[in-house]
Design an enzyme around this catalytic site. Sequence first.
Site, short mmCIF file in Angstrom:
data_model
loop_
_atom_site.label_atom_id
_atom_site.label_comp_id
_atom_site.label_asym_id
_atom_site.label_seq_id
_atom_site.Cartn_x
_atom_site.Cartn_y
_atom_site.Cartn_z
N ASP A 47 0.65 -1.68 -0.19
CA ASP A 47 0.26 -0.35 0.11
C ASP A 47 0.92 0.78 -0.05
OD1 ASP A 47 -2.35 1.84 -0.40
OD2 ASP A 47 -3.15 0.64 1.22
C1 BGC Z 1 -5.28 3.34 -0.30
C2 BGC Z 1 -5.32 2.60 -0.47
C3 BGC Z 1 -5.14 2.92 -2.35
C4 BGC Z 1 -3.28 4.11 -2.20
C5 BGC Z 1 -3.33 4.35 -3.85
C6 BGC Z 1 -3.41 4.30 -0.29
O1 BGC Z 1 -3.32 4.90 0.74
O2 BGC Z 1 -4.71 2.49 1.36
O3 BGC Z 1 -6.53 2.01 -0.12
O4 BGC Z 1 -5.60 1.82 -3.17
O5 BGC Z 1 -3.94 4.58 -1.53
O6 BGC Z 1 -4.46 5.30 -3.77
#
Ligand code: BGC
Length: 762
Positions: free
Chosen positions: A285
């Site tokens: 993530d």
């Molecule tokens: C979130 C994810 C997301 C990623 C990219 C993160 O902060 O937890 O769900 O896919 O950002 O945008």
Amino acid sequence: MKIQKFLIISICLFTTFQSFAQNDTKKMDKFIKKLMKQMTIEEKIGQLNLVTPGDGILTGSVVSKGVEENIEKGNVGGLFGIHGPEKIRKAQNLAMKSRLKIPLLFGSDVIHGYETTFPIPFGTSFSWDLNLIEKSARIAAQEASANGINWTFSPMVDIARDPRWGRVAETAGEDAYLGSQIAKAMVRGYQGDDLSKNNTILSCVKHFALYGAAEAGRDYNTTDMSKIKMYQDYLPPYKAAIDAGAGSVMSSFNDIDGVPATGNKWLLNNLLRDQWGFNGFVVSDYTAVNEMISHGLGDLQTVSALALNAGLDMDMVGEGFLTTLKKSLSEGKVSEKQIDAACRRILEAKYKLGLFDDPFRYIDEKRPANEILTEENRRFARNIAAQSCVLLKNKNNLLPLTAPLKISLTGPLANDKSNMLGTWAVTGDPQKSVTIYDGIRNLLGSNSRMIYTKGCNISDDSLFAKHVNVFGTRIEIDKRSNEEMLKETDDVSRSADAIVAILGEASEMSGESASRSNLDFPASQIRLLKSLKKTGMPLVVVVIAGRPIILDEVMEIADALIFTGHLGTEAGGAIADVLFGNYNPSGKLTMTFPRNVGQIPIYYNRKNTGRPQSGVEFEKFKSNYLDVANSPFLPFGYGLSYTNFEYGDIQLDKPILNDNEPITASITIQNTGRFNGNEVVQMYIRDYVGSVSRPLKELKGFQKVFLKQGEKKTITFKISKEDLKFYNSNLDYVAEEGDFKLMIGTNSDSLKEINFSYKPKQ
Ligand code: BGC
């Protein structure tokens, strides 16, 4: 003779198909082997780097620097946060200038639709309609790919049992069985049957794992649970998505057994790859590799090596891999074999997407105008939104409303485009959404009248509003005083035939980093409701929210009440359809609604305990509270209809289940009311005695059936050994001989029952 011929043909077809697949894999292996032989270690590490130029939503503190230069140098494997053929072509052209011309992946958070935005996932889960949900993902893939995207960070399949956690909005609710069915439908919708088609995209299952179990519902917080609970209640939807062929997985922010998921070898290697056979790639993530420094696992070099060794393949944004892996290799902290394995998995995904055949496969300047936000897609959005509405109360059959009439439309969400799409709708344009005001206006004939007044603010708390408004104004605190607003609404409402109040949460009151410790209905909105009640006019309330909230006062005051998630682009039309009976509501809740936050976590598939309460009254030395009932405010699976469905008794074709043949259970349902309608028929099982304590009930099947007014249908469910399986203390997935209860009904608390036994060898 005929049979023989059939068999020979089938065997030939089967082997042809098999050898095709094997040929493909062989071809891919050969291609990638050859390519990797030419790659330097820097280029291999470059493939593990996912960056964002900051054109999209920023969720962490870092935006990648020097993106263009890095692409040309072969230091980037994929990009996210840019959209549209023009920009994406530019970026892919840069990749074509790199030494080995390896194409880039283009990712995006396509969470509930692309530009045509569907209800938030929590909302669509209320439809319990796997075909609709699959189609929503299909349309999202079509639109996203038309804009150059070939990879989505979806589905999010985290199980959520704590409504304080804001990301409940992105989940399918609390149940592992329903969550698994929805996870599979989403993956099928995005990926289709051939990833290399230019309208299918790679899906990414997230957030692996247990992200929904953050302690105290506070986002990014630690999680801690027994393995048996993990396997039984939290892991099944991830596994279902992987079994459905999801090509990538995103590791979660939280730690598991003390080790952050992003560096957790047990999770990424032993469980995901060895036990589940996952052969795609794992991306972290957003800056989750770097965040292991704050988790207390070491400096950037140490945590990057930890992640790679644990089985992480791609580093999102933080560039820990890019800046430290070479050093770690020279110091023997990671091996070239490990870097090769990660690089290979990313190249394989690119190969399967067809990018090596044509890096510009998803880039076509003509597509967006024809394929994005089309009338057809908008019509679908309106339909799925209507099917995501849950009717909670309908006193004296106030709904559906019949025109002509004079409506007083009020509430801070009634005429507000900025709050229609819901959280994580980064690719949707709120200005293109239909407000509830416009939706009703478009449906009402010219002989009806409607006057809109705001009535109150979503919240009067300016500090709270500031926290919610980080990405733009979602809570607008009116310049007028509360009294002025109430008076205006009161004047209009007194002369109306019906009041329709649209209330609830602003879109960013749920979602990422939007945890709430207090789930009470906002005081400003309760004040409005009380004032509306005083007019004595029929009062319809629609609550739009991203999570379960405390609804007791609203339920008491409203004559009719509808609950739904933020509904997306076609919110207004969908709500109008439901209010006026063009669609008879059939939504069912997918999370238990608590009476107060003190009951959390509360979920339907709880255990009996050693001291269960015998009735509903408080009993000393029993498992209950001094100050609140054990029962929830609204049970899992709950939802009414404008019509009535009467359930007959369950019939079994035999009382004993063995290993060879399933039991068939049938039940007759009759539509005894005044409207045609859909009913979600739910089937639960209880295992009375097990080697471990088993829940009071578990969802094991459901069917959404359409019944015309007066119509009677017999529904059947097949129950097999598979439906009885659970994880025992050794984490073996077993069905144990014994007695069971089968329950079928309209929600988890209103069920017909019958007993049966399981004897494997009968
Ligand atoms: C979130 C994810 C997301 C990623 C990219 C993160 O902060 O937890 O769900 O896919 O950002 O945008």
